[in-house]
Scaffold this active site. Structure first.
Site, PDB file in Angstrom:
ATOM      1  N   ALA A  48       0.378  20.621   2.270  1.00 17.90           N
ATOM      2  CA  ALA A  48       0.383  19.221   2.732  1.00 17.90           C
ATOM      3  C   ALA A  48       1.065  18.345   1.687  1.00 17.90           C
ATOM      4  O   ALA A  48       1.572  18.840   0.681  1.00 17.90           O
ATOM      5  CB  ALA A  48      -1.047  18.755   2.954  1.00 17.90           C
ATOM      6  N   ASN A  49       1.112  17.055   1.940  1.00 21.40           N
ATOM      7  CA  ASN A  49       1.597  16.127   0.912  1.00 21.40           C
ATOM      8  C   ASN A  49       0.765  14.851   0.965  1.00 21.40           C
ATOM      9  O   ASN A  49      -0.124  14.711   1.806  1.00 21.40           O
ATOM     10  CB  ASN A  49       3.100  15.847   1.067  1.00 21.40           C
ATOM     11  CG  ASN A  49       3.419  15.129   2.354  1.00 21.40           C
ATOM     12  OD1 ASN A  49       2.983  14.007   2.577  1.00 21.40           O
ATOM     13  ND2 ASN A  49       4.177  15.786   3.229  1.00 21.40           N
ATOM     14  N   ARG A  50       1.049  13.920   0.048  1.00 19.13           N
ATOM     15  CA  ARG A  50       0.163  12.769  -0.156  1.00 19.13           C
ATOM     16  C   ARG A  50       0.443  11.573   0.757  1.00 19.13           C
ATOM     17  O   ARG A  50      -0.114  10.509   0.555  1.00 19.13           O
ATOM     18  CB  ARG A  50       0.266  12.279  -1.605  1.00 19.13           C
ATOM     19  CG  ARG A  50      -0.296  13.237  -2.613  1.00 19.13           C
ATOM     20  CD  ARG A  50      -0.286  12.584  -3.987  1.00 19.13           C
ATOM     21  NE  ARG A  50      -0.624  13.536  -5.021  1.00 19.13           N
ATOM     22  CZ  ARG A  50      -1.871  13.875  -5.334  1.00 19.13           C
ATOM     23  NH1 ARG A  50      -2.873  13.330  -4.678  1.00 19.13           N
ATOM     24  NH2 ARG A  50      -2.103  14.758  -6.281  1.00 19.13           N
TER      25      ARG A  50
ATOM     26  N   ALA B 119       6.704  11.709   5.913  1.00 20.48           N
ATOM     27  CA  ALA B 119       7.000  12.573   4.772  1.00 20.48           C
ATOM     28  C   ALA B 119       6.951  14.006   5.307  1.00 20.48           C
ATOM     29  O   ALA B 119       5.905  14.656   5.309  1.00 20.48           O
ATOM     30  CB  ALA B 119       5.985  12.363   3.668  1.00 20.48           C
TER      31      ALA B 119
END
Ligand code: C5P
Length: 401
Positions: free
Chosen positions: A207-209, A273
């Site tokens: 995942a990402n932030r 994102a």
């Protein structure tokens, strides 16, 4: 132009309530039906008789009123309209809305409604700038509550500053836009937002932030101008912005498919994102941690670039393709190269280096890169960045008409 539109107007306690009397008249002149809730505070400034005379019907004041409940229950009152307008919206009512309190008819209706809400705040400048009020506004904006004003100017107590309720013509314009008659009325727009997640096995993922706050705020701002917004969102902890069709996805491949299904669209804003890579050797069963065995090797494959794909979509290409560039150094330089590489029209570049507070935060410092050059925008709440971008998009489409 508001023919047959039903407005629930909530008047809370501030001197600006006198302007709301004129607002009722102007809304009705334009063909709207107006029902009014007057709070106890509001009734200190304008009389129920004045409100009901102008609205052409009874004014609702008490939550436990037998007469009112027999006529229309408070839940129905909250939903039997196209738009809820709160004018003036006091600091106290904003706090109650943000906190989910329901201790009188107005706050209960605001909690119970499933209709879009437009608020016109009015208060003393110190109350406006107080961090508590600003935090409440950010919460409400993130939930998609629309706002008009306040304006700066002389205030009732002899002070001057931000806090004057928007003028009636401004509120009328905001009402019109909120009801779909705005500058982007009838324009199809797609927005991607949030992260994508890429599964490793049925229980683990990469995942990402990204919080999705900026992308969701943009979707809300475009919808507030009347656009038909399809918001394609990765997994986020945010409420759906009002007025948007929300398509929930997880992976980049799903996001691309949803974006292509949303075409044709005049505008694409790719704020998501998107994970650059997906797991090529996805395991259909949970990878087991065997004693003594080496950790598994995860091999990655490149994901499709959604922005670049949409920007090269031939006859289906949106007239305006807007990308984002999250950079940690040489922000503008890298973003300019990205604009060309992706084949999009505009890039909104922001600094996401640690300490910038952009990821997950409430504000953002961005640069808008177009074919004409670069604009440096001041540090702004994400909702304000969204409003400005939506305005610029509307202006660009109007020029290209
Ligand atoms: O290449 P980079 O990830 O920095 O590009 C960012 C921009 O490209 C954003 O607008 C993002 O939404 C978009 N993007 C995309 N699909 C990808 C990667 C990025 O649409 N696979």
């Amino acid at each position: 132009m508001l023919d047959g539109r039903r407005i629930l107007l909530i008047i809370s306690g501030g001197i600006a309530a006198y302007k709301s009397l004129d607002l009722i008249r102007r809304l009705r002149e334009r063909g709207a039906e107006v029902r009014c809730i007057l709070t106890a505070g509001g009734a200190q400034f304008v009389t129920p008789l004045a409100v009901s005379t102008l609205a052409g019907g009874r004014v609702f004041q008490e939550i436990f009123s037998l007469t009112d409940e027999a006529e229309i229950g408070h839940i129905t009152l909250a939903r039997d309209c196209d738009l809820v307008v709160v004018a003036p919206a006091t600091a106290n009512l904003l706090a109650k809305m943000a906190g989910g309190l329901a201790d009188d008819l107005a706050s209960t209706a605001l909690l119970a409604t499933d209709r879009p809400i437009l608020m016109a705040p009015a208060m003393n400048v110190r109350m406006w700038t107080h961090p508590a009020t600003q935090a409440n506004l950010a919460t409400l904006a993130a939930r998609g509550v629309r706002r008009v004003g306040p304006n700066a100017g002389p205030l009732a107590e002899g002070e001057s500053g931000m806090g004057r309720m928007a003028e009636v013509p401004e509120i009328l314009e905001a009402v019109t836009a909120a009801l779909g008659g705005g500058r982007l009325a009838g324009r199809r727009v797609l927005v991607t937002s949030g992260p994508t997640i890429e599964p490793i096995d049925p229980v683990r993922f990469i995942a990402n932030r990204s919080s999705g706050k900026q992308g969701h705020a943009i979707a809300a701002a475009l919808a507030a101008l009347g656009a038909e917004v399809t918001l394609i969102s990765g997994p986020v902890h945010l409420a759906d912005p009002p007025g948007c069709r929300v398509v929930r996805v997880e992976t980049a491949a799903e996001m691309l498919a949803a974006a292509q299904a949303a075409l044709p669209a005049e505008v694409a804003v790719c704020a998501a994102a998107v994970a650059d890579w997906r797991v090529e050797n996805y395991a259909a069963a949970k990878r087991k941690k065997e004693p003594g065995a080496p950790p598994p090797v995860i091999s990655l494959a490149a994901n499709p670039d959604i922005l670049a794909t949409l920007s090269a979509a031939g006859p289906q290409r949106p007239r305006l393709a807007v990308g984002f560039a999250a950079e940690t150094e040489n922000v503008v330089e890298h973003a300019a190269a990205k604009r060309v590489r992706k084949g999009c029209d505009w890039i909104v570049a922001n600094d996401v280096s640690p300490g910038s507070g952009t990821f997950g935060g409430e504000s953002n410092t961005v640069h808008l890169l177009t074919a004409e050059g670069t604009e440096d925008w001041p540090h702004l709440p994400k909702a304000e960045v969204a409003r400005r971008l939506a305005d610029r998009i509307a202006a660009a489409l109007e020029t290209a008409r």
